[in-house]
Design a protein around this motif. Structure first.
Motif, PDB file in Angstrom:
ATOM      1  N   LEU A 172      12.795 -36.572 -22.786  1.00 51.53           N
ATOM      2  CA  LEU A 172      13.850 -37.522 -23.141  1.00 51.53           C
ATOM      3  C   LEU A 172      14.886 -36.860 -24.050  1.00 51.53           C
ATOM      4  CD1 LEU A 172      15.035 -40.400 -23.261  1.00 51.53           C
ATOM      5  CD2 LEU A 172      13.560 -40.825 -25.238  1.00 51.53           C
ATOM      6  N   LEU A 173      14.402 -36.138 -25.063  1.00 49.54           N
ATOM      7  CA  LEU A 173      15.321 -35.490 -25.998  1.00 49.54           C
ATOM      8  C   LEU A 173      16.183 -34.456 -25.284  1.00 49.54           C
ATOM      9  CD1 LEU A 173      16.358 -34.984 -28.868  1.00 49.54           C
ATOM     10  CD2 LEU A 173      14.503 -33.331 -29.164  1.00 49.54           C
ATOM     11  N   ALA A 174      15.577 -33.662 -24.421  1.00 52.25           N
ATOM     12  CA  ALA A 174      16.342 -32.624 -23.714  1.00 52.25           C
ATOM     13  C   ALA A 174      17.426 -33.269 -22.839  1.00 52.25           C
ATOM     14  CB  ALA A 174      15.408 -31.764 -22.868  1.00 52.25           C
ATOM     15  N   GLY A 175      17.080 -34.340 -22.130  1.00 55.86           N
ATOM     16  CA  GLY A 175      18.067 -35.028 -21.291  1.00 55.86           C
ATOM     17  C   GLY A 175      19.159 -35.665 -22.124  1.00 55.86           C
ATOM     18  N   LEU A 176      18.747 -36.254 -23.243  1.00 53.15           N
ATOM     19  CA  LEU A 176      19.711 -36.923 -24.118  1.00 53.15           C
ATOM     20  C   LEU A 176      20.716 -35.919 -24.696  1.00 53.15           C
ATOM     21  CD1 LEU A 176      18.506 -39.455 -26.823  1.00 53.15           C
ATOM     22  CD2 LEU A 176      20.595 -38.150 -27.029  1.00 53.15           C
ATOM     23  N   LEU A 177      20.202 -34.787 -25.184  1.00 54.46           N
ATOM     24  CA  LEU A 177      21.106 -33.787 -25.780  1.00 54.46           C
ATOM     25  C   LEU A 177      22.027 -33.192 -24.726  1.00 54.46           C
ATOM     26  CD1 LEU A 177      18.673 -31.952 -28.240  1.00 54.46           C
ATOM     27  CD2 LEU A 177      20.401 -33.690 -28.792  1.00 54.46           C
ATOM     28  N   HIS A 178      21.512 -33.018 -23.520  1.00 55.02           N
ATOM     29  CA  HIS A 178      22.338 -32.488 -22.437  1.00 55.02           C
ATOM     30  C   HIS A 178      23.495 -33.449 -22.143  1.00 55.02           C
ATOM     31  CE1 HIS A 178      23.428 -30.486 -18.766  1.00 55.02           C
ATOM     32  NE2 HIS A 178      23.100 -31.527 -18.021  1.00 55.02           N
ATOM     33  N   ARG A 179      23.156 -34.728 -22.007  1.00 56.71           N
ATOM     34  CA  ARG A 179      24.203 -35.713 -21.698  1.00 56.71           C
ATOM     35  C   ARG A 179      25.146 -35.909 -22.881  1.00 56.71           C
ATOM     36  NH1 ARG A 179      23.655 -38.586 -16.948  1.00 56.71           N
ATOM     37  NH2 ARG A 179      21.763 -38.001 -15.848  1.00 56.71           N
ATOM     38  N   LEU A 180      24.602 -35.836 -24.085  1.00 54.69           N
ATOM     39  CA  LEU A 180      25.462 -35.965 -25.267  1.00 54.69           C
ATOM     40  C   LEU A 180      26.455 -34.804 -25.317  1.00 54.69           C
ATOM     41  CD1 LEU A 180      26.236 -37.371 -27.896  1.00 54.69           C
ATOM     42  CD2 LEU A 180      24.431 -36.085 -29.055  1.00 54.69           C
ATOM     43  N   GLU A 181      25.991 -33.623 -25.004  1.00 53.24           N
ATOM     44  CA  GLU A 181      26.891 -32.459 -25.033  1.00 53.24           C
ATOM     45  C   GLU A 181      28.009 -32.631 -24.000  1.00 53.24           C
ATOM     46  OE1 GLU A 181      24.890 -28.702 -24.814  1.00 53.24           O
ATOM     47  OE2 GLU A 181      26.748 -27.582 -24.517  1.00 53.24           O
ATOM     48  N   LEU A 182      27.649 -33.038 -22.791  1.00 52.66           N
ATOM     49  CA  LEU A 182      28.673 -33.220 -21.752  1.00 52.66           C
ATOM     50  C   LEU A 182      29.674 -34.308 -22.163  1.00 52.66           C
ATOM     51  CD1 LEU A 182      26.504 -33.128 -18.486  1.00 52.66           C
ATOM     52  CD2 LEU A 182      27.867 -31.276 -19.496  1.00 52.66           C
ATOM     53  N   GLY A 183      29.136 -35.445 -22.658  1.00 50.72           N
ATOM     54  CA  GLY A 183      30.002 -36.546 -23.059  1.00 50.72           C
ATOM     55  C   GLY A 183      30.882 -36.184 -24.240  1.00 50.72           C
ATOM     56  N   TYR A 184      30.316 -35.462 -25.184  1.00 54.68           N
ATOM     57  CA  TYR A 184      31.035 -35.058 -26.395  1.00 54.68           C
ATOM     58  C   TYR A 184      32.191 -34.114 -26.041  1.00 54.68           C
ATOM     59  CZ  TYR A 184      31.499 -32.843 -31.047  1.00 54.68           C
ATOM     60  OH  TYR A 184      31.963 -32.345 -32.240  1.00 54.68           O
ATOM     61  N   LEU A 185      31.916 -33.163 -25.174  1.00 54.99           N
ATOM     62  CA  LEU A 185      32.973 -32.218 -24.779  1.00 54.99           C
ATOM     63  C   LEU A 185      34.084 -32.940 -24.012  1.00 54.99           C
ATOM     64  CD1 LEU A 185      30.835 -29.115 -23.697  1.00 54.99           C
ATOM     65  CD2 LEU A 185      32.174 -29.404 -25.803  1.00 54.99           C
ATOM     66  N   ALA A 186      33.695 -33.839 -23.099  1.00 55.15           N
ATOM     67  CA  ALA A 186      34.698 -34.596 -22.329  1.00 55.15           C
ATOM     68  C   ALA A 186      35.522 -35.472 -23.259  1.00 55.15           C
ATOM     69  CB  ALA A 186      33.996 -35.447 -21.267  1.00 55.15           C
ATOM     70  N   TRP A 187      34.851 -36.099 -24.213  1.00 62.11           N
ATOM     71  CA  TRP A 187      35.537 -36.985 -25.166  1.00 62.11           C
ATOM     72  C   TRP A 187      36.509 -36.185 -26.050  1.00 62.11           C
ATOM     73  CZ3 TRP A 187      34.324 -37.134 -30.657  1.00 62.11           C
ATOM     74  CH2 TRP A 187      35.006 -38.136 -31.347  1.00 62.11           C
ATOM     75  N   GLN A 188      36.086 -35.003 -26.485  1.00 63.87           N
ATOM     76  CA  GLN A 188      36.979 -34.195 -27.327  1.00 63.87           C
ATOM     77  C   GLN A 188      38.218 -33.770 -26.542  1.00 63.87           C
ATOM     78  OE1 GLN A 188      34.392 -31.106 -29.109  1.00 63.87           O
ATOM     79  NE2 GLN A 188      35.059 -32.027 -31.021  1.00 63.87           N
ATOM     80  N   ARG A 189      38.036 -33.524 -25.256  1.00 60.89           N
ATOM     81  CA  ARG A 189      39.145 -33.060 -24.424  1.00 60.89           C
ATOM     82  C   ARG A 189      40.069 -34.207 -24.037  1.00 60.89           C
ATOM     83  NH1 ARG A 189      35.948 -30.413 -20.949  1.00 60.89           N
ATOM     84  NH2 ARG A 189      35.936 -32.297 -19.672  1.00 60.89           N
ATOM     85  N   ASP A 190      39.478 -35.312 -23.555  1.00 60.53           N
ATOM     86  CA  ASP A 190      40.294 -36.370 -22.941  1.00 60.53           C
ATOM     87  C   ASP A 190      40.035 -37.763 -23.491  1.00 60.53           C
ATOM     88  OD1 ASP A 190      41.494 -34.592 -21.029  1.00 60.53           O
ATOM     89  OD2 ASP A 190      39.581 -34.563 -19.983  1.00 60.53           O
ATOM     90  N   GLY A 191      39.348 -37.889 -24.602  1.00 63.79           N
ATOM     91  CA  GLY A 191      39.056 -39.211 -25.154  1.00 63.79           C
ATOM     92  C   GLY A 191      38.002 -39.949 -24.331  1.00 63.79           C
ATOM     93  N   LEU A 192      37.989 -41.265 -24.478  1.00 59.77           N
ATOM     94  CA  LEU A 192      36.943 -42.054 -23.814  1.00 59.77           C
ATOM     95  C   LEU A 192      37.160 -42.209 -22.312  1.00 59.77           C
ATOM     96  CD1 LEU A 192      36.068 -45.089 -26.128  1.00 59.77           C
ATOM     97  CD2 LEU A 192      34.631 -43.125 -25.547  1.00 59.77           C
ATOM     98  N   ALA A 193      38.376 -41.923 -21.836  1.00 64.87           N
ATOM     99  CA  ALA A 193      38.715 -42.212 -20.431  1.00 64.87           C
ATOM    100  C   ALA A 193      37.678 -41.679 -19.430  1.00 64.87           C
ATOM    101  CB  ALA A 193      40.112 -41.687 -20.107  1.00 64.87           C
ATOM    102  N   PRO A 194      37.238 -40.411 -19.535  1.00 64.14           N
ATOM    103  CA  PRO A 194      36.283 -39.924 -18.530  1.00 64.14           C
ATOM    104  C   PRO A 194      34.947 -40.659 -18.560  1.00 64.14           C
ATOM    105  CG  PRO A 194      36.932 -38.144 -20.051  1.00 64.14           C
ATOM    106  CD  PRO A 194      37.614 -39.382 -20.510  1.00 64.14           C
TER     107      PRO A 194
END
Ligand code: BT5
Length: 283
Positions: A172-194
Motif C-alpha cells: 500500500l505504501l509503495a503504491g501510495l508514494l508512487h501515485r503521490l509522486e506522479l500527482g505531485y509532479l503533475a500538480w507542480q507543473r500544471d496545477g490541479l487540472a490534470p
C-alpha cells in the motif's frame, strides 16, 4: 520481529523517488515529528508501527491499533502557497492506491478524508516545517471492527473491514508514494487540472446537503482551484476554499443519499455557473 513495513520489505517495493531515505520506527509520538530535520531531502518518508500522540487537524487525535495502520509522513518542498490543493493531491493518491490494492471504490471527502462506503479509512494532515511541508497520511489497514475508534466525526472503517481481506501495508505504501509522486509532479507543473477527472470521479460529497461554516446548500463540483462548490438554496454557487464539512445526516454513499437540486427549487441551469460569473463567490 520484522513486519510488512520493515525497511527490508519496503526496499524491494519502492517504485520512485519518494521513500528515500526511509525512517522506520516501532513507536513514536507522531511521524510528523520525525521529519523536522532541515537536512533531510525532499522525498524523505517516516513510518511508525504505532503513534502515542498521532494527530489530526485542528488539534484533533488520530488513533491507531499498533501494527495495523499505515502511519506515514512525507517531506515535500513545493514552494510557496496552495497548500489546500496539495491536501487534495495527497488524498487522491491515497484513494487511488487503496483502490489498486483492495479493488474497493474509494472516495475523497473534500478536503482531506478518504472514504469507502461512506466510512473514513484514511486522513491527511499537512503541516509546515520551516520551508517544507510534511504530509501526514494515516490509513486504517488491518483493524477488525472492534479495534477501530468509536464516536468519530465520520464512522471509521479499515481496508480489512471494507474488503473482508488482509492487505500488505508495504505494498500500500509503495503504491501510495508512487501515485503521490506522479500527482505531485503533475500538480507542480500544471496545477490541479490534470488530476481533475480522477478527483471528480471520486468526489464523495457531490449532491449531498452540506454546511461549511456559514455556507449551506448542496455540494456540487470541486472547483478548478480546489475549493468546494456549494449551491445555496437561492441558486447561487459559492466556492468554499477551506473548512470543515458537515453533512446533514452523515454520508452514506452506498445508499446514494443524493438530493435532486430541483427539490430545492433551484433551476438546474444555474448549477454550473461559468468562471467569473458574479454569482461565484470565493471565501
Ligand atoms: C485527519 O485529521 O484525518 C488527519 C489524520 C492524519 C494522520 C496521520 S498518521 C501519520 C501522520 N502523523 C500524525 O500524527 N498524523 C498523520 P482530521 O480530519 O482532523 O480527522 C481527525 C478525526 O478523525 C478525529 O477527531 C476523529 O473523529 C477521527 N479519527 C481519529 N482516528 C481515526 C481513525 N483511525 N480512523 C477514522 N477516523 C479517525
Amino acid at each position: 520481529m520484522t513486519t510488512d513495513l520493515h525497511p527490508e520489505a519496503f526496499a524491494g517495493l519502492r517504485r520512485g523517488r519518494l521513500g528515500d531515505p526511509y525512517l522506520y520506527v516501532r513507536e513514536c509520538r507522531s511521524t510528523q515529528e520525525l521529519l523536522r530535520d532541515a537536512a533531510l531531502p525532499e522525498g524523505a518518508v517516516a513510518v511508525a508501527e504505532h503513534q502515542t500522540a498521532g494527530r489530526g487537524r485542528l488539534g484533533r487525535r488520530w488513533e491507531d491499533a499498533a501494527g495495523s495502520s499505515l502511519l506515514c509522513s512525507v517531506l515535500l518542498r513545493p514552494g510557496a502557497g496552495m497548500l489546500p490543493q496539495l491536501s487534495l493531491v495527497a488524498a487522491l493518491a491515497t484513494a487511488e492506491a487503496i483502490e489498486e490494492l483492495t479493488r474497493c471504490q474509494a472516495r475523497v471527502k473534500w478536503p482531506n478524508d478518504v472514504l469507502i462506503g461512506g466510512r473514513k479509512v484514511a486522513g491527511i494532515l499537512l503541516e509546515l516545517a520551516g520551508g517544507a511541508v510534511v504530509a501526514g497520511i494515516g490509513v486504517n489497514v488491518g483493524q477488525e471492527s472492534g479495534e477501530l475508534p468509536e464516536a468519530t466525526r465520520t464512522p471509521a472503517a479499515s481496508l480489512r473491514t471494507a474488503s473482508g481481506r488482509r492487505h500488505d501495508r508495504g505494498r500500500l505504501l509503495a503504491g501510495l508514494l508512487h501515485r503521490l509522486e506522479l500527482g505531485y509532479l503533475a500538480w507542480q507543473r500544471d496545477g490541479l487540472a490534470p488530476l481533475g477527472p480522477s478527483l471528480e470521479a471520486r468526489h464523495a460529497l457531490r449532491g449531498m446537503p452540506v454546511r461549511v461554516g456559514e455556507v449551506e446548500g448542496v455540494a456540487a463540483s470541486i472547483a478548478p482551484g480546489g475549493g468546494l462548490e456549494i449551491v445555496a438554496p437561492s441558486g447561487r454557487t459559492v466556492v468554499v476554499e477551506s473548512g470543515e464539512v458537515e453533512v446533514a445526516g452523515g454520508i452514506d454513499v452506498d445508499e446514494q443519499r443524493l438530493v435532486d437540486v430541483q427539490d430545492l427549487g433551484v433551476d438546474p441551469a444555474q448549477r454550473q455557473l461559468p468562471a467569473g460569473d458574479p454569482g461565484l463567490e470565493h471565501r
